[in-house]
Design an enzyme around this catalytic site. Structure first.
Site, mmCIF file in Angstrom:
data_model
loop_
_atom_site.group_PDB
_atom_site.id
_atom_site.type_symbol
_atom_site.label_atom_id
_atom_site.label_comp_id
_atom_site.label_asym_id
_atom_site.label_seq_id
_atom_site.Cartn_x
_atom_site.Cartn_y
_atom_site.Cartn_z
ATOM 1 C CG HIS A 63 -62.256 22.035 33.916
ATOM 2 N ND1 HIS A 63 -61.761 22.755 32.848
ATOM 3 C CD2 HIS A 63 -61.408 22.286 34.954
ATOM 4 C CE1 HIS A 63 -60.663 23.400 33.221
ATOM 5 N NE2 HIS A 63 -60.433 23.139 34.504
ATOM 6 C CD GLU A 64 -62.043 21.896 38.605
ATOM 7 O OE1 GLU A 64 -60.906 21.413 38.802
ATOM 8 O OE2 GLU A 64 -62.219 23.089 38.316
ATOM 9 C CG HIS A 67 -57.644 19.602 36.394
ATOM 10 N ND1 HIS A 67 -56.582 19.925 35.581
ATOM 11 C CD2 HIS A 67 -58.493 20.670 36.347
ATOM 12 C CE1 HIS A 67 -56.772 21.123 35.068
ATOM 13 N NE2 HIS A 67 -57.921 21.596 35.513
#
Length: 262
Positions: A63-64, A67
């Site tokens: 998820h990170e 980003h």
């Protein structure tokens, strides 16, 4: 630090993109514990605990990473030097909020709480659309994981493996679904709020920036309200039913990962 002669990618040493040993260890634990749960090796409840928690941590890393990689492609080259592209969870801004707290919430409440985030230099990203896409990248990863896990459960269940393994898959799918919905809520400081932040006028943006550091507290306050919490979980269960994610799987999975109660 880069090594002499190391190839560059858009001016950044290739080593900045190399997966960290910590992430690779989490992936190895996820695969190994999944095989153990599949075969009911040893204490199967502990196998499922390791499978779900390591799988959840892998998804947090990705998820990170989503980003970070979108921010890098959009223009923030310094993000590579911060270590965010190595998938190392300890490089995140708030390891306690990013890792420890979400895992505790998973164990106690069975909710995929969004964690802390990578720090992005918005000044290096031209255009509001690109800025919003950086924030969207993380929740999009959760949505993708939700669909893949639900598909695996619907296709694979009954074709082999233990019930405990598939209950773990069902719980992971539910965690990804709750994380998807929570991350898309327009709450200041969360991904959903960060997606709309670039489009606010200066006055509203100043107000947003004032409340952004307290996004987690605001989120809990909203979910604590019986009416709002009821709406939220009603929406999550409705989407789960729509996807064919039967409640029996994730409820059994949640019971299994609390192995200390057995």
């Amino acid at each position: 630090m880069s090594r002499p002669g190391e190839p560059l990618v858009l001016g950044v040493p290739r080593g900045a993109f190399r997966p960290s040993p910590i992430f690779l260890a989490l992936v190895a634990l996820f695969v190994t514990s999944g095989v153990m749960a599949w075969q009911r090796f040893g204490n199967v409840r502990f196998d499922v605990f390791l499978f779900v928690i390591s799988g959840w941590l892998v998804s947090l890393c990705l998820h990170e990473y989503a980003h970070a990689v979108v921010a890098f492609r959009a223009g923030d080259r310094d993000i590579a030097h911060r270590g965010y592209l190595t998938l190392n969870p300890f490089k995140y801004t708030h390891p306690l909020l990013s890792i420890v707290f979400p895992v505790i919430v998973v164990l106690l409440g069975g909710i995929g709480l969004p964690g802390g985030a990578v720090w992005v230099d918005q000044r290096a990203i031209p255009g509001r659309l690109r800025d919003s896409l950086v924030s969207l990248a993380g929740p999009a990863t959760n949505v993708l994981f939700t669909l893949l896990l639900v598909a695996a459960l619907r296709i694979g269940f009954g074709g082999g493996g233990s019930l405990e393994f598939w209950a773990g898959v069902g719980l992971l799918a539910f965690l990804q679904l709750t994380a998807s919905v929570l991350n898309l809520l327009p709450v200041p400081g969360l991904d959903g709020g960060n997606m709309i932040q670039p489009w606010l006028n200066p006055q509203w943006r100043r107000m947003y920036d004032l409340f952004a550091p307290y996004g987690f507290i605001l989120l809990f306050a909203l979910l604590w309200n019986p009416r709002i919490g009821g709406w939220f979980f009603g929406a999550v269960f409705w989407v789960a039913d729509l996807l064919g994610l039967r409640p029996g799987f994730y409820s059994v999975g949640l019971e299994l990962i609390r192995f200390w109660q057995g």
